[in-house]
Design an enzyme around this catalytic site. Structure first.
Site, PDB file in Angstrom:
ATOM      1  N   GLY A  27      -2.825   7.698   5.413  1.00 24.97           N
ATOM      2  CA  GLY A  27      -1.499   7.444   5.575  1.00 24.97           C
ATOM      3  C   GLY A  27      -1.484   8.217   4.809  1.00 24.97           C
ATOM      4  CB  ALA A  28      -0.630  11.703   3.860  1.00 26.81           C
ATOM      5  N   GLY A  33       1.092   6.453   0.232  1.00 27.66           N
ATOM      6  CA  GLY A  33      -0.142   7.526  -0.099  1.00 27.66           C
ATOM      7  C   GLY A  33       0.232   8.946  -0.784  1.00 27.66           C
ATOM      8  CG  ASN A  77       5.960  -2.572   1.978  1.00 27.35           C
ATOM      9  OD1 ASN A  77       5.681  -2.503   0.737  1.00 27.35           O
ATOM     10  ND2 ASN A  77       6.459  -2.176   2.606  1.00 27.35           N
ATOM     11  CB  ALA A 100       9.341   6.722  -2.104  1.00 21.34           C
ATOM     12  CE  LYS A 158       6.563  -4.212  -2.115  1.00 18.18           C
ATOM     13  NZ  LYS A 158       5.658  -4.152  -1.882  1.00 18.18           N
ATOM     14  CG  ASN A 218       8.779  -7.209   0.239  1.00 18.03           C
ATOM     15  OD1 ASN A 218      10.017  -6.748   0.061  1.00 18.03           O
ATOM     16  ND2 ASN A 218       7.685  -6.162   0.539  1.00 18.03           N
ATOM     17  CG  ASN A 271      11.770  -5.456   3.551  1.00 16.78           C
ATOM     18  OD1 ASN A 271      12.181  -4.643   3.088  1.00 16.78           O
ATOM     19  ND2 ASN A 271      10.525  -5.052   3.971  1.00 16.78           N
TER      20      ASN A 271
END
Length: 286
Positions: free
Chosen positions: A7-8, A12, A88, A112, A168, A172, A176
Site C-alpha cells: 500500500g503506497a 505508505g 486508520n 497529506a 484517535k 475520527n 470523518n
C-alpha cells in the site's frame, strides 16, 4: 533487514521515505514523489518485490483492502514476521488466517494529499508532520525503532497504544463521517451550529462504549473532536476525500468497529447506526 511495503498511498509513501532515510531497504515496484512541509521534494523509486519470505512488512492499504491484499502474501508470512499496521480505524486484521504475524500498531496523525504524476505514479504532499505512535503492548521497542525514530520526526513508542488508538478512533468517528456526509472542511463543525446536536450525540455514544472498555478513558470526546476540528479547520478528512473520489470509505473500521464493540456490550448506538447507513448510501466505486 529488508522491509516490504503493501500500500503506497499517502501514509505508505511517507513511511517508505522515512525508512529510506534511516538506511532501511523498502521493496515495492512503484514511482512516488513526496513534498515535505518545508517545500523540499524527494523522488522515491522503490525496489521491486523479490518474492522472498517477508520478515518485516508495513501494511498501509485502506483498512477494507487489508485481508484481500495480504492473501497473496500468506505463504511468505510467518509467526516471525513483524507487521506494522499503518492504517486508520480498528479491526482490519480480524479474521486473518493463522499463523498471525507479530503486529505493531501505528497511530498516524500527519495530514497529506496526493495527485497523479505525468507518465504515472503519484505526488504526495505532506501538509503537516504530526506525531506518529508505534506500539505492541511491550515497554521495549525493537532494535530497528531507535534508528528509524532518528529520521521519522515525532515518532514515539507507546506502551498504551490501545488507548491511543481509541483516542484517535473516537474523534475520527465524529469528524470523518460528518464532514464526508456534508461535504465540508473540518472547521465547519465549529461554525455550522446545525451539526452540533449530531456531533454531541455521536460523541456521547463513543464515551458510553469506551468508558466500559477502557478504565482510563478520559471522556469529553466532543471537546476533543471540536479541538481537532479547530486545529485542522481547513483540512479535508480522509473519508470526505474518499467520498469525493467515489472510493469505498473506512466507515466499517471506524464507526462500524465502534458499533461491533457496542454490540458485545449490548449497547444500542442509534446515532452511529444512522450515520453509517447514510455514508453507505453515498455513491461508491466497487
Amino acid at each position: 533487514m529488508p522491509w516490504h511495503l503493501l500500500g503506497a498511498g499517502n501514509l505508505g509513501t511517507l513511511a517508505a521515505f522515512y525508512f529510506g532515510q534511516a538506511g532501511l531497504t523498502v521493496r515495492l515496484a512503484t514511482r512516488r514523489r513526496l513534498t515535505l512541509p518545508d517545500g523540499t521534494v524527494h523522488d522515491l523509486q522503490l525496489a521491486g518485490d523479490d518474492n522472498a519470505p517477508i520478515t518485516h512488512l508495513v501494511l498501509a492499504t485502506k483498512a477494507a483492502q487489508s485481508l484481500d491484499a495480504l492473501a497473496p502474501l500468506r505463504a511468505r508470512l510467518s509467526a516471525d514476521t513483524t507487521l506494522i499496521r499503518l492504517q486508520n480505524g480498528l479491526g482490519s486484521l480480524d479474521g486473518l488466517p493463522p499463523p498471525p504475524p507479530h503486529i505493531i500498531e501505528a497511530v498516524a496523525n500527519s495530514g497529506a494529499w496526493r495527485e497523479a504524476l505525468p507518465g504515472g505514479g503519484e505526488h504526495v504532499h505532506l501538509a503537516a508532520e504530526n506525531p506518529t505512535l508505534f506500539g505492541d503492548g511491550h515497554a521495549t521497542p525493537p532494535d530497528w525503532f531507535a534508528p528509524l525514530a532518528c529520521h521519522w520526526p515525532q515518532l514515539h513508542w507507546r506502551t498504551d497504544i490501545h488507548l491511543q488508538q481509541w483516542l484517535k478512533l473516537s474523534v475520527n468517528a465524529i469528524i470523518n463521517p460528518l464532514t464526508a456526509l456534508h461535504d465540508c472542511d473540518n472547521g465547519a463543525l465549529l461554525t455550522n451550529t446545525a451539526l452540533h446536536p449530531r456531533l454531541h450525540a455521536l460523541a456521547a455514544e463513543v464515551d458510553q462504549v469506551a468508558s466500559q472498555l477502557l478504565p482510563d478513558w478520559p471522556g469529553d470526546t466532543a471537546g476533543r473532536a471540536l479541538a481537532l476540528a479547530r486545529a485542522t479547520a481547513t483540512n479535508t478528512s480522509s473519508m470526505r476525500a474518499d467520498v469525493r473520489a467515489g472510493r469505498v470509505t473506512e466507515i466499517d473500521f471506524i464507526n462500524g468497529y465502534l458499533l461491533r464493540a457496542a454490540t458485545q456490550l449490548a449497547l444500542p448506538l442509534p446515532a452511529h447506526s444512522h450515520i453509517i447507513a447514510a455514508i453507505k448510501a453515498l455513491p461508491q466505486k466497487r
